[in-house]
Design an enzyme around this catalytic site. Sequence first.
Site, mmCIF file in Angstrom:
data_model
loop_
_atom_site.group_PDB
_atom_site.id
_atom_site.type_symbol
_atom_site.label_atom_id
_atom_site.label_comp_id
_atom_site.label_asym_id
_atom_site.label_seq_id
_atom_site.Cartn_x
_atom_site.Cartn_y
_atom_site.Cartn_z
ATOM 1 N N ASN A 125 0.865 -1.176 0.000
ATOM 2 C CA ASN A 125 0.000 0.000 0.000
ATOM 3 C C ASN A 125 0.901 1.225 0.000
ATOM 4 O O ASN A 125 1.528 1.533 1.006
ATOM 5 C CB ASN A 125 -0.886 -0.048 1.258
ATOM 6 C CG ASN A 125 -1.652 1.240 1.478
ATOM 7 O OD1 ASN A 125 -1.752 2.084 0.571
ATOM 8 N ND2 ASN A 125 -2.198 1.399 2.671
ATOM 9 N N TRP A 126 0.940 1.885 -1.146
ATOM 10 C CA TRP A 126 1.863 3.020 -1.265
ATOM 11 C C TRP A 126 1.341 4.311 -0.650
ATOM 12 O O TRP A 126 2.040 5.312 -0.626
ATOM 13 C CB TRP A 126 2.196 3.249 -2.746
ATOM 14 C CG TRP A 126 3.223 2.306 -3.280
ATOM 15 C CD1 TRP A 126 3.822 1.275 -2.607
ATOM 16 C CD2 TRP A 126 3.773 2.295 -4.597
ATOM 17 N NE1 TRP A 126 4.706 0.633 -3.425
ATOM 18 C CE2 TRP A 126 4.689 1.244 -4.657
ATOM 19 C CE3 TRP A 126 3.565 3.068 -5.741
ATOM 20 C CZ2 TRP A 126 5.426 0.946 -5.814
ATOM 21 C CZ3 TRP A 126 4.280 2.772 -6.890
ATOM 22 C CH2 TRP A 126 5.204 1.728 -6.927
ATOM 23 N N LYS A 127 0.073 4.305 -0.248
ATOM 24 C CA LYS A 127 -0.522 5.518 0.341
ATOM 25 C C LYS A 127 -0.300 6.702 -0.604
ATOM 26 O O LYS A 127 -0.375 6.521 -1.817
ATOM 27 C CB LYS A 127 0.048 5.746 1.743
ATOM 28 C CG LYS A 127 -0.039 4.464 2.587
ATOM 29 C CD LYS A 127 0.208 4.644 4.039
ATOM 30 C CE LYS A 127 0.077 3.285 4.722
ATOM 31 N NZ LYS A 127 0.136 3.359 6.173
ATOM 32 N N HIS A 177 -9.398 1.051 4.855
ATOM 33 C CA HIS A 177 -8.113 1.207 5.551
ATOM 34 C C HIS A 177 -8.306 2.141 6.738
ATOM 35 O O HIS A 177 -9.095 3.085 6.672
ATOM 36 C CB HIS A 177 -7.062 1.771 4.583
ATOM 37 C CG HIS A 177 -5.694 1.770 5.163
ATOM 38 N ND1 HIS A 177 -5.249 2.755 6.014
ATOM 39 C CD2 HIS A 177 -4.680 0.877 5.055
ATOM 40 C CE1 HIS A 177 -4.010 2.474 6.388
ATOM 41 N NE2 HIS A 177 -3.647 1.331 5.826
ATOM 42 N N GLU A 182 -6.669 4.518 7.822
ATOM 43 C CA GLU A 182 -6.462 5.952 7.553
ATOM 44 C C GLU A 182 -7.698 6.555 6.895
ATOM 45 O O GLU A 182 -8.010 7.729 7.099
ATOM 46 C CB GLU A 182 -5.191 6.141 6.698
ATOM 47 C CG GLU A 182 -3.938 5.967 7.555
ATOM 48 C CD GLU A 182 -2.726 5.428 6.819
ATOM 49 O OE1 GLU A 182 -2.674 5.506 5.578
ATOM 50 O OE2 GLU A 182 -1.810 4.915 7.503
ATOM 51 N N GLU A 215 -5.284 -5.007 10.573
ATOM 52 C CA GLU A 215 -4.260 -3.982 10.759
ATOM 53 C C GLU A 215 -4.520 -3.224 12.057
ATOM 54 O O GLU A 215 -5.327 -2.287 12.074
ATOM 55 C CB GLU A 215 -4.280 -2.995 9.586
ATOM 56 C CG GLU A 215 -3.991 -3.622 8.254
ATOM 57 C CD GLU A 215 -3.354 -2.622 7.303
ATOM 58 O OE1 GLU A 215 -2.273 -2.927 6.797
ATOM 59 O OE2 GLU A 215 -3.923 -1.542 7.099
ATOM 60 N N GLY A 230 2.623 2.295 10.615
ATOM 61 C CA GLY A 230 3.536 3.418 10.437
ATOM 62 C C GLY A 230 4.258 3.829 11.701
ATOM 63 O O GLY A 230 4.902 4.874 11.761
ATOM 64 N N SER A 235 3.595 -2.150 10.159
ATOM 65 C CA SER A 235 5.050 -2.194 10.330
ATOM 66 C C SER A 235 5.677 -3.546 9.963
ATOM 67 O O SER A 235 6.608 -3.998 10.626
ATOM 68 C CB SER A 235 5.445 -1.785 11.759
ATOM 69 O OG SER A 235 5.025 -0.455 12.012
ATOM 70 N N GLY A 295 2.871 -1.123 4.190
ATOM 71 C CA GLY A 295 2.911 0.290 3.816
ATOM 72 C C GLY A 295 4.343 0.723 3.524
ATOM 73 O O GLY A 295 4.885 0.464 2.443
ATOM 74 N N GLY A 296 4.967 1.344 4.511
ATOM 75 C CA GLY A 296 6.299 1.931 4.351
ATOM 76 C C GLY A 296 7.310 1.051 3.632
ATOM 77 O O GLY A 296 7.990 1.500 2.697
#
Length: 244
Positions: A4-6, A90, A92, A162, A168, A208, A229-230
């Site tokens: 997930n590149w956000k 998600h 976010e 999640e 993150g 993470s 993500g990251g």
Amino acid sequence: MAGNWKMYKTPAETSAFFEKFRPLVEKSEHCEIVICPPFTNFAAAVSAVTGTHIRIGSQNIAWAKEGAFTGEISGAMLVSSGVTHAIVGHSERRQYFGETNATVLKRTRAALELGLTPIVCVGERLEEREGGLTEELLKIQFAEGIAGLTEHQFAKIAIAYEPVWAIGTGKTATPEIAADAHRAIRAQVREKFGKDAAEAVRILYGGSVKGDNVKTLMAQPEIDGTLVGGASLDAVSFASIVNF
Ligand code: PGA
């Protein structure tokens, strides 16, 4: 294994990522690989993965087919862009953009209608975990969201657990904590959709995930994959997760 590149990367950066990433996962046939870039990168991403087994997903999908919904993207737009998956709900989106269990269900249905694979996210916040309310919260998210699907629809989704406190933050859930939550979700599935559905559904862990913790997470039989993500932004680091 989903990335997930956000809100990161331009089309040029997307092409550069795949140049590097493609050869690193060329032989990784043990899993499905999905990258979810921002909408503006679909063209670059889809052209970069053509002829490979890497798939491109969206980070959201509108519940309506079309209409006056500023800022949204429809399932037909995704399909016609070569997208095959869609992350729905998600944390976010829930936290900053008013996503609710009811809208998660509507978006999930919209994805399924067009043959897209929804990756439906659930997970508790820190205060819920600390208050001992994790299972309760997961139950509510399930009951008000996913449980509204038919059996046939449910068979086509993936779920991502999640925990919000792990996203993150560098604080990964321990494999045991993650597996407990996955078990709780699977119990909900069993109750609503039956034993076979509970065994078949893929539940990904997200929060993470990195090259150095993926192995112990994936060693849990309850964990079927990861939503990253990251660490999915860098080709070498995401490839090391895929090839754990
Ligand atoms: P993270 O994000 O890997 O950067 O914690 C996971 C996610 O939000 O899907």
